[in-house]
Enzyme design. Structure first.
Site, PDB file in Angstrom:
ATOM      1  N   ASN A   7       0.874  -1.168   0.000  1.00  0.00           N
ATOM      2  CA  ASN A   7       0.000   0.000   0.000  1.00  0.00           C
ATOM      3  C   ASN A   7       0.909   1.215   0.000  1.00  0.00           C
ATOM      4  OD1 ASN A   7      -1.417   2.335   0.984  1.00  0.00           O
ATOM      5  ND2 ASN A   7      -3.090   0.995   1.622  1.00  0.00           N
ATOM      6  N   GLU A  34      -3.930   2.036  -2.969  1.00  0.00           N
ATOM      7  CA  GLU A  34      -4.021   3.441  -2.575  1.00  0.00           C
ATOM      8  C   GLU A  34      -3.103   4.312  -3.427  1.00  0.00           C
ATOM      9  OE1 GLU A  34      -4.507   6.053   1.526  1.00  0.00           O
ATOM     10  OE2 GLU A  34      -4.081   3.900   1.670  1.00  0.00           O
ATOM     11  N   TYR A 106      -7.848  -3.802  -2.515  1.00  0.00           N
ATOM     12  CA  TYR A 106      -7.807  -2.719  -1.534  1.00  0.00           C
ATOM     13  C   TYR A 106      -9.195  -2.639  -0.909  1.00  0.00           C
ATOM     14  CZ  TYR A 106      -7.160   1.938   0.492  1.00  0.00           C
ATOM     15  OH  TYR A 106      -7.087   3.001   1.365  1.00  0.00           O
ATOM     16  N   ASP A 147      -4.222  -5.088   0.604  1.00  0.00           N
ATOM     17  CA  ASP A 147      -4.611  -4.449   1.853  1.00  0.00           C
ATOM     18  C   ASP A 147      -6.069  -4.804   2.130  1.00  0.00           C
ATOM     19  OD1 ASP A 147      -5.271  -2.843   3.966  1.00  0.00           O
ATOM     20  OD2 ASP A 147      -4.671  -0.950   3.032  1.00  0.00           O
ATOM     21  N   ASN A 149      -7.521  -4.446   5.068  1.00  0.00           N
ATOM     22  CA  ASN A 149      -8.055  -3.615   6.141  1.00  0.00           C
ATOM     23  C   ASN A 149      -8.782  -4.453   7.190  1.00  0.00           C
ATOM     24  OD1 ASN A 149      -7.379  -0.804   6.065  1.00  0.00           O
ATOM     25  ND2 ASN A 149      -8.479  -0.645   4.129  1.00  0.00           N
ATOM     26  N   ASP A 247       2.696   4.516   5.315  1.00  0.00           N
ATOM     27  CA  ASP A 247       2.484   3.965   6.655  1.00  0.00           C
ATOM     28  C   ASP A 247       2.389   2.436   6.630  1.00  0.00           C
ATOM     29  OD1 ASP A 247       0.102   4.211   5.285  1.00  0.00           O
ATOM     30  OD2 ASP A 247      -0.917   5.400   6.819  1.00  0.00           O
ATOM     31  N   HIS A 248       2.418   1.836   5.451  1.00  0.00           N
ATOM     32  CA  HIS A 248       2.530   0.390   5.299  1.00  0.00           C
ATOM     33  C   HIS A 248       3.967   0.036   4.904  1.00  0.00           C
ATOM     34  CE1 HIS A 248      -1.910  -0.626   4.845  1.00  0.00           C
ATOM     35  NE2 HIS A 248      -1.911   0.691   4.786  1.00  0.00           N
TER      36      HIS A 248
END
Length: 256
Positions: A7, A34, A106, A147, A149, A247-248
């Site tokens: 991501n 993303e 995603y 991802d 989530n 941040d990944h």
């Protein structure tokens, strides 16, 4: 063969980081999420110069998915079946690469819970599960990567009690993931490391990376035809420590 997911949290803003990691890690295939760019803004030439073919589906603002490969890529679909006016986000792309079917995912975040975004997450999850059921028994190797989530278990978050009402850790989300895996998919990281806390995401706030206050939300699901060839898996955690990084961190598997 080395396959990764990342991501990127804005491909144009993080392009130097992405290119540095590609040079360092040398994956054969990469699923990106993303993108935060429209189709015409995708940096395909820079990736081509780095040795990667690409297919992508961009979207303004927060979504967008892409698959990179050193090999030829044949695009199979740009969305899950059963779409319509409700499902307009660019969150799934599927390709055939070197004998593998690869779906790049995603999944919606779903916060805040409760609310319409969480309800949408579960409906999108149902579409993914329906499509996955059609893929699981195929003789062709299939990987559903990206991802999700979702933190599937308490081991996948540094502080479970903090996330009780977070959409990524709600029981409904975890049940949806568990039901998906129960179709016959292998969660590559958890299969190889059943008892280890392994994270793929660290928030930008509260010094989360330095404290290793992470979450495991980026997953590889392998159907039986390819799960038997799983040799190794890992997280390039150090990439999360680079300047101006996502941040990944990139996650990868090696297939024999």
């Amino acid at each position: 063969m080395k396959i990764a997911t990342y991501n990127i949290n804005g491909i144009n803003g993080r392009l130097p980081n992405l290119l540095q990691w590609l040079r360092e890690a040398e994956p054969d295939v990469v699923c990106l999420q993303e993108l935060k760019c429209q189709d015409h803004q995708f940096p395909h030439q820079a990736l081509k110069d780095a040795g990667y073919n690409a297919i992508w589906q961009g979207q303004k603002s927060w979504n967008g998915v892409a698959i990179l490969a050193k090999q030829e890529i044949k695009e199979l679909r740009r969305d899950l079946p059963g779409g319509g006016d409700e499902f307009t986000h660019s969150r799934y792309i599927e390709a055939f690469i070197d004998g593998l079917v690869i779906g790049c995912i995603y999944l919606p975040n779903g916060n805040p819970y409760p609310g319409p975004k969480f309800d949408y997450k579960l409906r999108w999850f149902k579409r993914l599960a329906d499509h996955a059921q059609n893929l699981i028994g195929r003789e062709l190797p299939v990987l559903l990567i990206g991802d999700y989530n979702v933190m599937p278990t308490e081991m996948d978050t540094y502080k479970p009690e903090k996330y009780v009402d977070n959409a990524l850790f709600r029981i409904e989300s975890r049940e949806a993931y568990r039901d998906l895996v129960a179709q016959g998919w292998t969660d590559a990281i958890r299969h190889l490391y059943p008892n280890e806390r392994i994270y793929t995401f660290w928030d930008y706030f509260r010094n989360a990376y330095a404290r290793n206050a992470g979450l495991r939300i980026d997953h590889f699901l392998l159907n039986p035809a390819i799960a038997v060839k799983l040799k190794a898996a890992g997280v390039d955690k150090h990439v999360r420590g680079w300047e101006h990084t996502s941040d990944h961190a990139p996650v990868w598997v090696k297939l024999g």
